[in-house]
Design a protein around this motif. Structure first.
Motif, mmCIF file in Angstrom:
data_model
loop_
_atom_site.group_PDB
_atom_site.id
_atom_site.type_symbol
_atom_site.label_atom_id
_atom_site.label_comp_id
_atom_site.label_asym_id
_atom_site.label_seq_id
_atom_site.Cartn_x
_atom_site.Cartn_y
_atom_site.Cartn_z
ATOM 1 N N SER A 155 0.843 -1.199 0.000
ATOM 2 C CA SER A 155 0.000 0.000 0.000
ATOM 3 C C SER A 155 0.878 1.249 0.000
ATOM 4 C CB SER A 155 -0.939 -0.013 1.206
ATOM 5 O OG SER A 155 -1.798 -1.135 1.136
ATOM 6 N N THR A 156 1.827 1.273 -0.933
ATOM 7 C CA THR A 156 2.762 2.385 -1.038
ATOM 8 C C THR A 156 2.749 2.936 -2.464
ATOM 9 O OG1 THR A 156 4.526 0.760 -1.433
ATOM 10 C CG2 THR A 156 4.311 1.605 0.807
ATOM 11 N N VAL A 157 2.622 4.251 -2.590
ATOM 12 C CA VAL A 157 2.686 4.908 -3.900
ATOM 13 C C VAL A 157 4.042 5.609 -3.974
ATOM 14 C CG1 VAL A 157 1.636 6.575 -5.467
ATOM 15 C CG2 VAL A 157 0.183 5.253 -3.897
ATOM 16 N N TRP A 158 4.852 5.231 -4.957
ATOM 17 C CA TRP A 158 6.215 5.765 -5.085
ATOM 18 C C TRP A 158 6.233 6.917 -6.069
ATOM 19 C CZ3 TRP A 158 10.088 4.153 -1.913
ATOM 20 C CH2 TRP A 158 9.745 3.080 -1.070
ATOM 21 N N TYR A 159 7.042 7.906 -5.760
ATOM 22 C CA TYR A 159 7.039 9.100 -6.599
ATOM 23 C C TYR A 159 8.428 9.720 -6.699
ATOM 24 C CZ TYR A 159 7.041 11.861 -2.230
ATOM 25 O OH TYR A 159 7.369 12.413 -1.015
ATOM 26 N N SER A 160 8.571 10.523 -7.730
ATOM 27 C CA SER A 160 9.769 11.333 -7.903
ATOM 28 C C SER A 160 9.549 12.649 -7.162
ATOM 29 C CB SER A 160 10.010 11.603 -9.390
ATOM 30 O OG SER A 160 10.813 12.750 -9.557
ATOM 31 N N PRO A 265 8.771 -3.995 -13.936
ATOM 32 C CA PRO A 265 10.039 -3.242 -13.951
ATOM 33 C C PRO A 265 9.972 -2.024 -14.882
ATOM 34 C CG PRO A 265 10.459 -5.602 -14.157
ATOM 35 C CD PRO A 265 8.981 -5.408 -14.305
ATOM 36 N N GLY A 266 9.268 -2.189 -16.013
ATOM 37 C CA GLY A 266 9.117 -1.083 -16.954
ATOM 38 C C GLY A 266 8.336 0.077 -16.355
ATOM 39 N N SER A 267 7.364 -0.236 -15.491
ATOM 40 C CA SER A 267 6.571 0.830 -14.858
ATOM 41 C C SER A 267 7.425 1.647 -13.897
ATOM 42 C CB SER A 267 5.345 0.238 -14.129
ATOM 43 O OG SER A 267 5.724 -0.470 -12.967
ATOM 44 N N VAL A 268 8.376 0.978 -13.243
ATOM 45 C CA VAL A 268 9.301 1.691 -12.342
ATOM 46 C C VAL A 268 10.255 2.558 -13.170
ATOM 47 C CG1 VAL A 268 11.029 1.446 -10.515
ATOM 48 C CG2 VAL A 268 9.112 -0.161 -10.633
ATOM 49 N N GLU A 269 10.707 2.009 -14.303
ATOM 50 C CA GLU A 269 11.622 2.746 -15.184
ATOM 51 C C GLU A 269 10.999 4.050 -15.680
ATOM 52 O OE1 GLU A 269 14.228 2.182 -19.310
ATOM 53 O OE2 GLU A 269 12.892 0.576 -18.647
ATOM 54 N N LYS A 270 9.694 4.023 -15.961
ATOM 55 C CA LYS A 270 9.028 5.221 -16.492
ATOM 56 C C LYS A 270 9.031 6.384 -15.488
ATOM 57 C CE LYS A 270 5.851 2.918 -19.741
ATOM 58 N NZ LYS A 270 6.328 3.453 -21.011
ATOM 59 N N VAL A 271 9.218 6.067 -14.204
ATOM 60 C CA VAL A 271 9.287 7.123 -13.189
ATOM 61 C C VAL A 271 10.734 7.426 -12.794
ATOM 62 C CG1 VAL A 271 8.579 7.803 -10.839
ATOM 63 C CG2 VAL A 271 7.001 6.529 -12.301
ATOM 64 N N PHE A 272 11.547 6.367 -12.632
ATOM 65 C CA PHE A 272 12.877 6.552 -12.059
ATOM 66 C C PHE A 272 14.035 6.286 -13.033
ATOM 67 C CE2 PHE A 272 10.093 5.393 -8.418
ATOM 68 C CZ PHE A 272 10.170 6.621 -7.766
ATOM 69 N N GLY A 273 13.688 5.925 -14.284
ATOM 70 C CA GLY A 273 14.721 5.662 -15.285
ATOM 71 C C GLY A 273 15.312 6.942 -15.855
ATOM 72 N N PRO A 274 16.214 6.806 -16.854
ATOM 73 C CA PRO A 274 16.900 7.979 -17.410
ATOM 74 C C PRO A 274 15.987 8.954 -18.140
ATOM 75 C CG PRO A 274 17.510 5.958 -18.600
ATOM 76 C CD PRO A 274 16.731 5.541 -17.401
ATOM 77 N N LYS A 275 14.847 8.469 -18.675
ATOM 78 C CA LYS A 275 13.908 9.359 -19.386
ATOM 79 C C LYS A 275 12.517 9.255 -18.750
ATOM 80 C CE LYS A 275 16.300 8.996 -23.832
ATOM 81 N NZ LYS A 275 16.206 8.494 -25.225
ATOM 82 N N GLY A 296 20.043 3.668 -9.594
ATOM 83 C CA GLY A 296 20.929 4.410 -8.691
ATOM 84 C C GLY A 296 20.247 5.495 -7.890
ATOM 85 N N LYS A 297 18.933 5.377 -7.702
ATOM 86 C CA LYS A 297 18.208 6.414 -6.971
ATOM 87 C C LYS A 297 18.471 6.297 -5.471
ATOM 88 C CE LYS A 297 16.395 8.175 -10.630
ATOM 89 N NZ LYS A 297 16.933 9.445 -11.140
ATOM 90 N N SER A 298 18.668 7.452 -4.833
ATOM 91 C CA SER A 298 18.818 7.494 -3.381
ATOM 92 C C SER A 298 17.413 7.487 -2.772
ATOM 93 C CB SER A 298 19.580 8.756 -2.984
ATOM 94 O OG SER A 298 19.549 8.911 -1.587
ATOM 95 N N ILE A 299 17.117 6.422 -2.011
ATOM 96 C CA ILE A 299 15.765 6.276 -1.454
ATOM 97 C C ILE A 299 15.570 7.304 -0.337
ATOM 98 C CG2 ILE A 299 14.120 4.677 -0.406
ATOM 99 C CD1 ILE A 299 15.045 4.020 -3.317
ATOM 100 N N GLY A 300 14.496 8.074 -0.459
ATOM 101 C CA GLY A 300 14.241 9.154 0.484
ATOM 102 C C GLY A 300 14.603 10.507 -0.102
ATOM 103 N N LYS A 301 15.480 10.494 -1.113
ATOM 104 C CA LYS A 301 15.897 11.747 -1.748
ATOM 105 C C LYS A 301 15.402 11.812 -3.202
ATOM 106 C CE LYS A 301 20.012 14.420 -2.941
ATOM 107 N NZ LYS A 301 21.466 14.356 -3.157
ATOM 108 N N GLY A 372 18.235 -0.008 7.278
ATOM 109 C CA GLY A 372 19.348 0.835 6.865
ATOM 110 C C GLY A 372 18.999 2.242 6.421
ATOM 111 N N ASP A 373 17.718 2.569 6.235
ATOM 112 C CA ASP A 373 17.386 3.926 5.806
ATOM 113 C C ASP A 373 16.014 4.308 6.348
ATOM 114 O OD1 ASP A 373 15.210 3.577 3.530
ATOM 115 O OD2 ASP A 373 16.713 2.025 3.195
ATOM 116 N N ASP A 374 15.757 5.602 6.360
ATOM 117 C CA ASP A 374 14.520 6.113 6.963
ATOM 118 C C ASP A 374 13.266 5.666 6.223
ATOM 119 O OD1 ASP A 374 15.950 7.387 8.918
ATOM 120 O OD2 ASP A 374 15.980 9.346 7.920
ATOM 121 N N VAL A 375 13.366 5.516 4.900
ATOM 122 C CA VAL A 375 12.187 5.144 4.117
ATOM 123 C C VAL A 375 11.776 3.702 4.424
ATOM 124 C CG1 VAL A 375 11.294 4.782 1.787
ATOM 125 C CG2 VAL A 375 12.615 6.821 2.303
ATOM 126 N N THR A 376 12.759 2.792 4.447
ATOM 127 C CA THR A 376 12.453 1.400 4.805
ATOM 128 C C THR A 376 11.910 1.334 6.226
ATOM 129 O OG1 THR A 376 14.280 0.710 3.395
ATOM 130 C CG2 THR A 376 13.367 -0.958 4.844
#
Length: 441
Positions: A155-160, A265-275, A296-301, A372-376
């Protein structure tokens, strides 16, 4: 599926904590032992994990070996756990422990008489460390067979953060706000959502979050057990709500056709990939693993999440999935397998993988500092904090013919609905027809 720092306790204190027994003062340790009581024995474990998940689980197995002297051997089954394990049992080569990824498969194993009930030690540790709902999902006909070692928060919505900041949008609290925020993001030049409709399971997860929030947990449980028909008005209502998003070309990257040609995986790429093509992607906590490992995205940033928002005045949903450890009766070393399960029930075992990353534990006794990180840490806190309001992935509770088969059942029918969301009532009727057949079989 995909997905800190704590110093592991050592010596007498750790043993007492980990094994739920008096490990000091010379008393025998019932669950594994500082005297390496399992020395020379091998425990075989089967599960779906491969790659980094298998590597990190091996660290947990190595910690068990260090504690008990037992050797361990992990066998990756691929996705079809029940078929692989069934053939191994028939061939006289049953593993001792299986990590089962679906409630339906655990129930199937129990009904076939393949499983050993959990030992009193394991049951005590689970009762002390887990919300009762996790015992419910690990039990069949009142007998506890499964320990949920690894969980997913679905139940998590991920965003840029960059995309939402550019659009001047803050994480929404309600589903209506979500759609409104989506339009604002779209007006700023990116599509709102990337939808991985080529993988039918992502669409079942969308439906389950909307349904749990809108219809409530009792109806959710009834539908999951097929005690409520899929033609029920609550199902039609949830499909209508979901259809508003699916049919809105401003909201879905590339529209419905492209969504149906995009895998997870393609759906994640459309948000966090190079384009980037979209600002947000809905899926479980494992999105973070892809965003970090692949792009190479920094989770939380560079990548963050907000909870799936509440629908029409309901509570915000917490849908989970997970892998349950079970002990097979026919394993060559089932007794040592039970010792492994007793260890996996402890916060010490969970801390090993939590430190490695890509992991959530439903064990409320695991110190959140282990992550290991605040988001997790935040996703873990949300999962554990939900207590008994957590609901297990509905499609994972269903017979595989309905809830877990590519090109069939719920997966295919929701793909058809994504293609054309104009007839929620007709879709509900088709879902009921497929469910009735699968639950009957």
């Amino acid at each position: 599926m995909m997905r800190r720092h704590t110093t592991l306790l050592t010596g007498c204190t750790a043993l007492a904590l980990a094994l739920g027994a008096t490990a000091c003062g010379g008393d025998p340790v019932s669950a594994g032992g500082g005297d390496k009581e399992l020395g020379g024995q091998t425990v075989t474990v089967a599960g779906v994990w491969s790659g980094s998940e298998q590597k990190n689980f091996q660290k947990v197995l190595d910690a068990f070996s260090e504690k008990t002297g037992a050797k361990t051997q992990f066998v990756s089954t691929g996705d079809n756990v029940s078929t692989v394990v069934g053939s191994k049992i028939e061939g006289g080569n049953a593993p001792d422990v299986v990590m089962v990824p679906q409630v339906g498969v655990l129930q199937q194993f129990a009904k076939k008489g393949w499983l050993r009930p959990l030992s009193p030690t394991a049951q005590q540790t689970i009762t002390a460390g887990y919300a009762p709902v996790w015992k419910k999902y690990g039990s069949v006909d009142g007998t506890l067979y499964g320990l949920y070692f690894k969980a997913a928060h679905k139940s998590t919505v991920w965003y840029s953060p960059e995309a939402l900041t550019q659009a001047g949008v803050k994480p929404p609290k309600t589903y209506d706000e979500l759609l409104k925020a989506g339009h604002t993001v779209s007006d700023s030049g990116l599509a709102a959502f990337s939808v991985g409709g080529q993988d039918g399971w992502t669409l079942t997860d969308w439906f389950e979050n909307v349904y749990l929030s809108q219809a409530g947990p009792e109806k959710y449980d009834a539908l999951a057990a097929h005690k409520l028909k899929w033609t029920d008005p609550t199902v039609v209502k949830a499909l209508t709500t979901l259809g508003k998003l699916f049919k809105d070309k401003q909201l879905v990257a590339g529209g419905q056709k492209e969504a149906l040609n995009t895998d997870f995986p393609g759906s994640v790429e459309k948000v966090f990939g190079p384009k980037p093509e979209a600002g947000m992607v809905y899926e479980g906590d494992f999105v973070a693993g892809v965003a970090h490992d692949q792009y190479g995205k920094s989770i939380g940033k560079d990548a963050d999440f907000f909870p799936f928002p509440a629908v029409e005045g309901g509570n915000a949903p917490v849908v989970s999935g997970g892998d349950a450890a079970v002990v097979l009766k026919d394993g060559k070393n089932a007794k040592a397998g039970m010792k492994l399960l007793e260890y996996l029930a402890t916060p010490e075992a969970a801390a090993v993988w939590a430190k490695a990353g890509g992991f959530l534990s439903p064990n409320k006794k695991l110190d959140l500092a282990s992550y290991g990180d605040d988001v997790t840490r935040a996703t873990a806190e949300s999962l554990v904090g939900a207590g008994d309001s957590v609901r297990f992935d509905m499609s994972d509770q269903a017979p595989a013919a309905f809830g877990g088969t590519k090109g069939a059942g719920e997966w295919k029918l929701l793909q058809d609905f994504l293609r054309d969301p104009s007839d929620p009532k007709g879709t509900a009727a088709k879902l009921e027809s497929a469910a009735a057949k699968a639950y009957q079989d």
